[in-house]
Design a protein around this motif. Structure first.
Motif, short mmCIF file in Angstrom:
data_model
loop_
_atom_site.label_atom_id
_atom_site.label_comp_id
_atom_site.label_asym_id
_atom_site.label_seq_id
_atom_site.Cartn_x
_atom_site.Cartn_y
_atom_site.Cartn_z
N ALA A 15 -2.83 -6.43 0.57
CA ALA A 15 -2.02 -7.33 1.41
C ALA A 15 -2.81 -7.74 2.65
O ALA A 15 -2.68 -8.87 3.12
CB ALA A 15 -0.71 -6.65 1.80
N LYS A 16 -3.64 -6.85 3.17
CA LYS A 16 -4.46 -7.17 4.34
C LYS A 16 -5.45 -8.29 4.05
O LYS A 16 -5.86 -9.01 4.96
CB LYS A 16 -5.23 -5.93 4.81
N THR A 17 -5.81 -8.46 2.77
CA THR A 17 -6.72 -9.55 2.39
C THR A 17 -5.98 -10.85 2.11
O THR A 17 -6.60 -11.85 1.74
CB THR A 17 -7.55 -9.16 1.14
N GLY A 18 -4.64 -10.82 2.25
CA GLY A 18 -3.85 -12.03 2.05
C GLY A 18 -3.20 -12.12 0.68
O GLY A 18 -2.63 -13.15 0.33
N ASP A 19 -3.25 -11.07 -0.11
CA ASP A 19 -2.66 -11.04 -1.44
C ASP A 19 -1.13 -10.98 -1.32
O ASP A 19 -0.56 -9.92 -1.03
CB ASP A 19 -3.20 -9.84 -2.22
N VAL A 20 -0.48 -12.11 -1.53
CA VAL A 20 0.96 -12.23 -1.35
C VAL A 20 1.72 -11.37 -2.36
O VAL A 20 2.71 -10.72 -2.02
CB VAL A 20 1.42 -13.71 -1.45
N GLU A 21 1.25 -11.34 -3.59
CA GLU A 21 1.93 -10.54 -4.62
C GLU A 21 1.92 -9.05 -4.26
O GLU A 21 2.94 -8.36 -4.40
CB GLU A 21 1.26 -10.75 -5.98
N SER A 22 0.81 -8.56 -3.76
CA SER A 22 0.74 -7.16 -3.33
C SER A 22 1.68 -6.90 -2.16
O SER A 22 2.34 -5.86 -2.10
CB SER A 22 -0.70 -6.79 -2.94
N PHE A 23 1.74 -7.86 -1.24
CA PHE A 23 2.65 -7.71 -0.10
C PHE A 23 4.10 -7.64 -0.57
O PHE A 23 4.87 -6.80 -0.12
CB PHE A 23 2.47 -8.85 0.90
N GLU A 24 4.47 -8.51 -1.50
CA GLU A 24 5.84 -8.51 -2.01
C GLU A 24 6.17 -7.20 -2.71
O GLU A 24 7.27 -6.67 -2.56
CB GLU A 24 6.06 -9.70 -2.94
N LEU A 25 5.23 -6.67 -3.48
CA LEU A 25 5.44 -5.37 -4.12
C LEU A 25 5.57 -4.27 -3.07
O LEU A 25 6.39 -3.36 -3.21
CB LEU A 25 4.28 -5.06 -5.07
#
Length: 194
Positions: A15-25
């Motif tokens: 998520a720190k790299t901007g991965d929206v899917e990881s942030f949502e999970l």
């Protein structure tokens, strides 16, 4: 580190790299409690939804600042808490729930309710919940916040201290003062004797 903690750490890094899917999970399991905190603080579904979304956007935008000094959940809930406080400060006229109070001047005693869920017991439990919720809403936002975090949401003293950036001793002192004021409000408004 447990498997869940490891998975969360991986999602945080992605998520720190901007991965929206990881942030949502990452936030999926925290959204309901974040909403509950906002709802308890604000007393309004629409405001709570808006504030929860605003807080989650802040979390997403500032996740690169998360250093891991506290748990991710504590960090996230502290952001929700701060966004609620900012909202309350900006909107001093924030609506409170259950403004209508029974002011008949009569005192009465409540029997200890039976644990059987009869309609009378359910009504009594709902009335007590309403009375306590109304009394909580009469506290200033700092005291309302500390009662919600500790007594309703069940956060530990340490977690609350991290969320609001004060010592554990200060948290305990504020909780004691808030509970005392809450008891006074209930006694005055509902003629309950202790």
């Amino acid at each position: 580190m447990s498997l869940l903690q490891h998975q969360e750490a991986v999602l945080i890094e992605k998520a720190k790299t901007g991965d929206v899917e990881s942030f949502e999970l990452l936030i999926a399991s925290y959204q309901k409690r974040a909403f509950n905190i906002a709802y308890r603080m604000l007393g309004n579904l629409e405001d709570a939804n808006d504030i929860t979304q605003e807080a989650l956007v802040k979390v997403y935008r500032s996740i690169h600042n998360f250093k891991g000094n506290s748990s991710f959940s504590t960090w996230l809930y502290s952001i929700v808490n701060n966004v609620c406080i900012d909202f309350i400060r900006k909107n001093k006229k924030a609506k409170l729930l259950y403004i209508d109070k029974q002011q008949d001047g009569e005192s009465y005693q409540r029997e200890i309710p039976d644990e059987i869920n009869t309609p009378e017991c359910l009504f009594e439990k709902n009335e007590i919940k309403r009375m306590v919720h109304d009394a909580i809403n009469q506290l200033n936002y700092e005291q309302r916040n500390i009662i919600i975090l500790r007594d309703i949401q069940g956060f530990s003293y340490q977690e609350i201290a991290e969320m609001i950036n004060v010592s554990v001793g200060t948290v305990k002192s504020r909780i004691s003062r808030a509970r005392s004021n809450l008891k006074e409000i209930i006694s005055e408004n509902y003629k309950v004797t202790s």
